[in-house]
Write an enzyme that holds these catalytic residues in place. Structure first.
Site, PDB file in Angstrom:
ATOM      1  N   ASP A  57     -74.056 -16.586  -5.524  1.00 18.14           N
ATOM      2  CA  ASP A  57     -73.048 -15.636  -6.010  1.00 18.14           C
ATOM      3  C   ASP A  57     -73.685 -14.247  -6.088  1.00 18.14           C
ATOM      4  OD1 ASP A  57     -71.144 -14.200  -7.374  1.00 18.14           O
ATOM      5  OD2 ASP A  57     -70.637 -15.834  -8.748  1.00 18.14           O
ATOM      6  N   TRP A 198     -24.671 -36.367 -15.392  1.00 22.34           N
ATOM      7  CA  TRP A 198     -23.897 -37.610 -15.334  1.00 22.34           C
ATOM      8  C   TRP A 198     -23.105 -37.611 -14.023  1.00 22.34           C
ATOM      9  CZ3 TRP A 198     -18.354 -38.187 -15.971  1.00 22.34           C
ATOM     10  CH2 TRP A 198     -17.948 -39.538 -16.011  1.00 22.34           C
ATOM     11  N   ASP A 366     -17.954 -56.553 -18.949  1.00 25.82           N
ATOM     12  CA  ASP A 366     -18.398 -55.256 -19.457  1.00 25.82           C
ATOM     13  C   ASP A 366     -17.801 -54.972 -20.832  1.00 25.82           C
ATOM     14  OD1 ASP A 366     -18.890 -52.130 -19.306  1.00 25.82           O
ATOM     15  OD2 ASP A 366     -19.977 -52.971 -17.602  1.00 25.82           O
ATOM     16  N   ASP A 367     -17.760 -53.724 -21.194  1.00 24.92           N
ATOM     17  CA  ASP A 367     -17.327 -53.248 -22.510  1.00 24.92           C
ATOM     18  C   ASP A 367     -15.935 -53.785 -22.885  1.00 24.92           C
ATOM     19  OD1 ASP A 367     -17.127 -51.772 -24.787  1.00 24.92           O
ATOM     20  OD2 ASP A 367     -17.356 -49.824 -23.819  1.00 24.92           O
ATOM     21  N   LYS A 476     -26.256 -56.464 -19.618  1.00 23.77           N
ATOM     22  CA  LYS A 476     -26.247 -55.045 -19.241  1.00 23.77           C
ATOM     23  C   LYS A 476     -26.423 -54.266 -20.539  1.00 23.77           C
ATOM     24  CE  LYS A 476     -23.243 -51.501 -17.168  1.00 23.77           C
ATOM     25  NZ  LYS A 476     -21.943 -51.287 -16.521  1.00 23.77           N
ATOM     26  N   TRP A 477     -27.588 -53.641 -20.695  1.00 24.66           N
ATOM     27  CA  TRP A 477     -27.964 -52.969 -21.955  1.00 24.66           C
ATOM     28  C   TRP A 477     -27.627 -51.490 -21.822  1.00 24.66           C
ATOM     29  CZ3 TRP A 477     -31.215 -55.186 -26.015  1.00 24.66           C
ATOM     30  CH2 TRP A 477     -31.589 -54.257 -26.996  1.00 24.66           C
ATOM     31  N   ASP A 478     -26.533 -51.085 -22.433  1.00 28.71           N
ATOM     32  CA  ASP A 478     -26.032 -49.715 -22.257  1.00 28.71           C
ATOM     33  C   ASP A 478     -26.485 -48.824 -23.414  1.00 28.71           C
ATOM     34  OD1 ASP A 478     -24.637 -47.673 -21.072  1.00 28.71           O
ATOM     35  OD2 ASP A 478     -22.697 -48.679 -21.101  1.00 28.71           O
ATOM     36  N   MET A 479     -26.419 -47.523 -23.217  1.00 27.83           N
ATOM     37  CA  MET A 479     -26.781 -46.542 -24.264  1.00 27.83           C
ATOM     38  C   MET A 479     -26.069 -45.242 -23.898  1.00 27.83           C
ATOM     39  SD  MET A 479     -28.564 -43.950 -25.591  1.00 27.83           S
ATOM     40  CE  MET A 479     -29.714 -43.318 -24.394  1.00 27.83           C
ATOM     41  N   CYS A 526     -28.974 -49.426 -18.597  1.00 26.62           N
ATOM     42  CA  CYS A 526     -27.883 -48.498 -18.280  1.00 26.62           C
ATOM     43  C   CYS A 526     -27.812 -47.461 -19.392  1.00 26.62           C
ATOM     44  CB  CYS A 526     -26.577 -49.307 -18.207  1.00 26.62           C
ATOM     45  SG  CYS A 526     -25.107 -48.294 -17.970  1.00 26.62           S
ATOM     46  N   ASP A 548     -22.912 -43.919 -12.887  1.00 22.67           N
ATOM     47  CA  ASP A 548     -21.506 -44.298 -13.043  1.00 22.67           C
ATOM     48  C   ASP A 548     -20.693 -43.855 -11.839  1.00 22.67           C
ATOM     49  OD1 ASP A 548     -21.620 -45.666 -15.377  1.00 22.67           O
ATOM     50  OD2 ASP A 548     -20.955 -44.022 -16.652  1.00 22.67           O
TER      51      ASP A 548
HETATM   52  C1  DGJ Z   1     -21.152 -46.610 -19.466  1.00 21.01           C
HETATM   53  C2  DGJ Z   1     -21.653 -47.406 -18.302  1.00 21.01           C
HETATM   54  O1  DGJ Z   1     -22.428 -46.599 -17.477  1.00 21.01           O
HETATM   55  C3  DGJ Z   1     -20.472 -48.018 -17.571  1.00 21.01           C
HETATM   56  O2  DGJ Z   1     -20.921 -48.732 -16.449  1.00 21.01           O
HETATM   57  C4  DGJ Z   1     -19.714 -48.910 -18.496  1.00 21.01           C
HETATM   58  O3  DGJ Z   1     -20.502 -49.997 -18.854  1.00 21.01           O
HETATM   59  C5  DGJ Z   1     -19.288 -48.126 -19.724  1.00 21.01           C
HETATM   60  N1  DGJ Z   1     -20.386 -47.462 -20.342  1.00 21.01           N
HETATM   61  C6  DGJ Z   1     -18.636 -49.029 -20.733  1.00 21.01           C
HETATM   62  O4  DGJ Z   1     -18.345 -48.379 -21.878  1.00 21.01           O
END
Ligand code: DGJ
Length: 734
Positions: A57, A198, A366-367, A476-479, A526, A548
């Site tokens: 250097d 979404w 589903d729901d 199917k475990w949604d949130m 999900c 979705d």
């Molecule tokens: C959101 C999910 O992404 C959908 O596929 C469906 O299961 C709805 N919730 C049901 O409330």
């Protein structure tokens, strides 16, 4: 030996099949980053290069002094001379945040220990990887930080995390504790991220780095729809096959930060990933430790394709677990878009029956099946069968579905409670909330406080009862909402900023318990579609509802973007009715089926409303998928044409040994006057000959990979062509 320590140079060399990651104990015991790139056989040359450069250097002495603010560091500190972003920050009893870590000791051992309470990549035998643990200390505040690095023998993957320990006698408060920080000598690079919303998840965004900061993050409590916990730094002009990529992904499902700080002269890029510090703090009592989530670092000098295939293989075989890891996934039908909340037992059985006749293997309810749930205003938390819709109970329905020869799956949203529910009436303090503040509802619901042991026990019990009572094969475990008023009635004021992370730890504990208790149950993740599609969830649930948005044209981009990190087997992809419920678009059945067959295939429609022609097409699609799903689900994935570049998309799934492949070509708006599409294939054996039933010919691999496969033209919008190639021999003759 994937990890070597050169004691003379105090240099650590982590080797994967095609990459090297190198750092050393440098000036004053600081841990300095040296190199991350294509594999080197002897990394000690890098030190000799640096020394020669220092020796020669020619600048005057005052210009040669080393300043900590210009060093490349592995886990930078705050407040002691480095003014770039730190990897951690600790509030001390004195009120100071200043800290400096220096090397104390290290240990290299075969294998990879699990991370307590956190999802992580794993090994099945100690031979698969080496782990290096480096202990650093700040003696002034009795903080010890253990940096852990694992180098895999079969993947270009390095896993990192940090353990921060209070080795003193007074409490410390972590204000920031990232999983990885890497200082890179990249003069030019593009920052590539997966961002969206979404019904528009994980679109590929590419921005050239310029001086300053570039960051992605989530502060909604889950990894989220907006950004995915992944980013990559790529050489400009990197393609699917060529160019250097350095990728960072976090094995975590909550708030995250991915950031790059580029110096004004571009002399350094500090790349960091970890829990977002803005809704985080962690009190460490004497003797306590905090473990960060794991960061997965992937290097590729074979462009995006190389990076993706490394992620895919590592995720499929060493992140996902359970019975379904190596099993083909069933073709399912989900009644959501068929009925929404309006159904009874007879409707469900009719749907299942007709789906069975199409070759479907599992029916998913589903729901809307529980409590008093006739819309989304009520009943989350009341997990017993809806008395009007299912008067004979869950088991009765499950038995009828099973009697049809189908497996039975069910939807739950176990992390939630509706204010209109018996659960909420009994336990109004079981949700996340802040005293004396209104509780913000989203989709008319609140989030259960998973930091609490009693709430976690309730969730485990509720899900277990549904699985047992309904003889359930799939969940199917949604949130469906972000966190607000992130507080817990069960934690003291000084721990309230721990809630977001404690929630995620609580969720992981629940998932660990349930997936070990019910190993035969297939769990699908999900979150309003793909709002929590991350490596953390994949450790517990080997597949995710990608979006979705079930419109085939939209799905091309969503699945293409998602595939940058996540393998096709992880992506739920269903054929739905037209006009599409999210986009209003009408597309051909063949396009809808073709796009869905490139993921984890199923239906999201009412089979009773299919025309005879559609029914025929559906039956053929199921049959074809069953014959080819081993390639889609377990093959190597190649992106051949990008839907982000024009109306065409093409993907390919090749057997690991190149003996068989599936090519999927799509054109949303073909022009019959255009020349026929030519798709240059990958992943075949050049000298092998492949039968191509669709074209009624056989071709050599080299012709297909150099000249390409020519796709016959079709009339009308929404062209979808699936071509199966099967090796029939070597050499020239057909
Ligand atoms: C959101 C999910 O992404 C959908 O596929 C469906 O299961 C709805 N919730 C049901 O409330």
């Amino acid at each position: 030996m994937p990890i070597i320590f050169h004691s003379d140079e105090r240099l650590f060399h982590l080797m994967t099949p095609r990459s090297s990651y190198v750092f050393r104990v440098g000036h004053d015991g600081l841990l300095e980053h040296v190199y991350w790139g294509a594999r080197l056989e002897d990394a000690s040359d890098l030190v000799r290069l640096a020394r020669a450069c220092e020796r020669l250097d020619a600048r005057p002495e005052h210009m040669r002094t080393i300043d900590i603010g210009s060093l490349r560091l592995e886990y930078p500190s705050y407040g002691t001379g480095d003014h770039r972003d730190p990897a951690y920050e600790v509030l001390q009893p004195s009120g100071s945040h200043a800290s400096q870590l220096v090397y104390e000791s290290h240990q290299i051992r075969p294998g990879k220990p699990p991370l307590p309470g956190l999802p992580a990549f794993y090994v099945e035998s100690d031979f698969e990887a080496d782990t290096l643990e480096i202990s650093l200390v700040d003696p002034a505040i009795s903080l010890r930080v253990i940096l852990s690095y694992t180098a895999y023998r079969d993947f270009d993957l390095v896993c990192r995390h940090a353990r921060l320990e209070n080795a003193g006698t007074e409490p410390l408060v972590l204000r920031r504790a990232l999983s990885a920080s890497v200082d890179l000598d990249l003069r030019e690079a593009d920052f590539v991220q997966l961002s969206g919303a979404w019904i528009r998840e994980r679109f590929i965004e590419r921005t050239p780095l310029s001086p300053g900061r570039h960051e992605i993050m989530s502060r909604s409590g889950a990894s989220g729809h907006k950004h995915n916990p992944f980013f990559a730094l790529a050489a400009p002009h990197t393609t699917e096959d060529r160019g250097e990529v350095r990728a960072f992904a976090l094995v975590y499902s909550g708030n995250f930060l991915g950031a790059c700080e580029t110096e004004p002269m571009r002399q350094n890029v500090r790349a960091q990933i970890g829990i977002h510090p803005s809704d985080f703090s962690w009190r460490l009592e004497p003797g306590e430790r905090f473990v960060t989530p794991e960061a997965a670092l992937v290097y590729s000098d074979e462009g995006w394709g190389g990076m993706s295939r490394t992620f895919h293989r590592a995720i499929r075989t060493r992140l996902c677990r359970g019975t379904y890891r190596d099993r083909v996934r069933p073709v399912l039908i989900n009644n959501w878009e068929a009925t929404y909340f309006r159904f009874d037992e007879e409707d469900l059985v009719e749907i299942a029956q007709q789906a069975r006749d199409l070759g479907v293997e599992m029916f998913v309810l589903d729901d809307g099946w529980f409590g008093q749930r006739d819309d989304d205003h009520t009943s989350l938390g009341d997990w017993w069968p809806h008395p009007r819709k299912l008067p004979n109970g869950l088991r009765h329905l499950a038995d009828r579905i099973h009697a049809l020869g189908l497996r039975f799956g069910i939807w739950m949203e176990p992390e939630m409670v509706s204010p209109k529910s018996e659960l909420y009436r009994e336990h109004p303090d079981w949700c996340l909330h802040v005293a004396d503040r209104p509780r913000s509802e989203r989709r008319h619901q609140l989030m259960l406080d998973l930091t609490r042991e009693d709430v976690r026990a309730f969730v485990v019990d509720a899900v277990s009862r549904v699985i047992e009572e309904g003889a359930v094969d799939y969940i199917k475990w949604d949130m469906n909402r972000p966190m607000t008023e992130v507080g817990s009635a069960a934690l003291p004021p000084e721990r309230q900023r721990e809630v977001a992370h404690r929630y995620v730890l609580g969720l992981y504990e629940i998932l660990e318990t349930l997936t070990s208790r019910f190993p035969h149950v297939l769990f699908e993740n999900c979150a309003s579609g793909g709002g929590r599609f991350d490596l953390g969830m994949l450790h517990y649930m080997p597949q995710t509802w990608t979006s979705d948005n079930t419109d085939a044209v939209s799905r091309l981009k969503i699945q293409h973007g998602t595939s940058l990190v996540y393998p096709p087997v992880a992506m739920g992809a269903h054929v739905s009715a037209v006009p599409n419920h999210q986009m209003g678009r009408v597309t051909r059945f063949a396009l809808r089926a073709g796009v869905a067959m490139c993921g984890n295939f199923g239906f999201e429609l009412d089979p009773r409303r299919l025309s005879d022609a559609e029914r025929r097409e559906a039956r053929q699609a199921v049959e074809r998928y069953k014959a080819l799903r081993h390639l889609v689900q377990f093959g190597d994935f190649y992106r051949l044409l990008s839907p982000f570049d024009g109306p065409e998309a093409a993907w390919m799934f090749a057997a690991e040994d190149g003996s068989e492949a599936l090519v999927a070509y799509f054109c949303t708006y073909p022009d019959p006057l255009d020349p026929p599409a030519r798709v240059v294939l990958r992943g075949l054996r050049p000298e092998a000959r492949y039968a191509c039933e669709a074209l009624g010919e056989s071709f050599r691999g080299d012709a297909l990979m150099r000249h390409g496969l020519v796709i016959p033209r079709q009339m009308g919008d929404g062209q979808a062509v699936l071509i199966h190639l099967k090796q029939i021999g070597e050499g020239d003759g057909p």
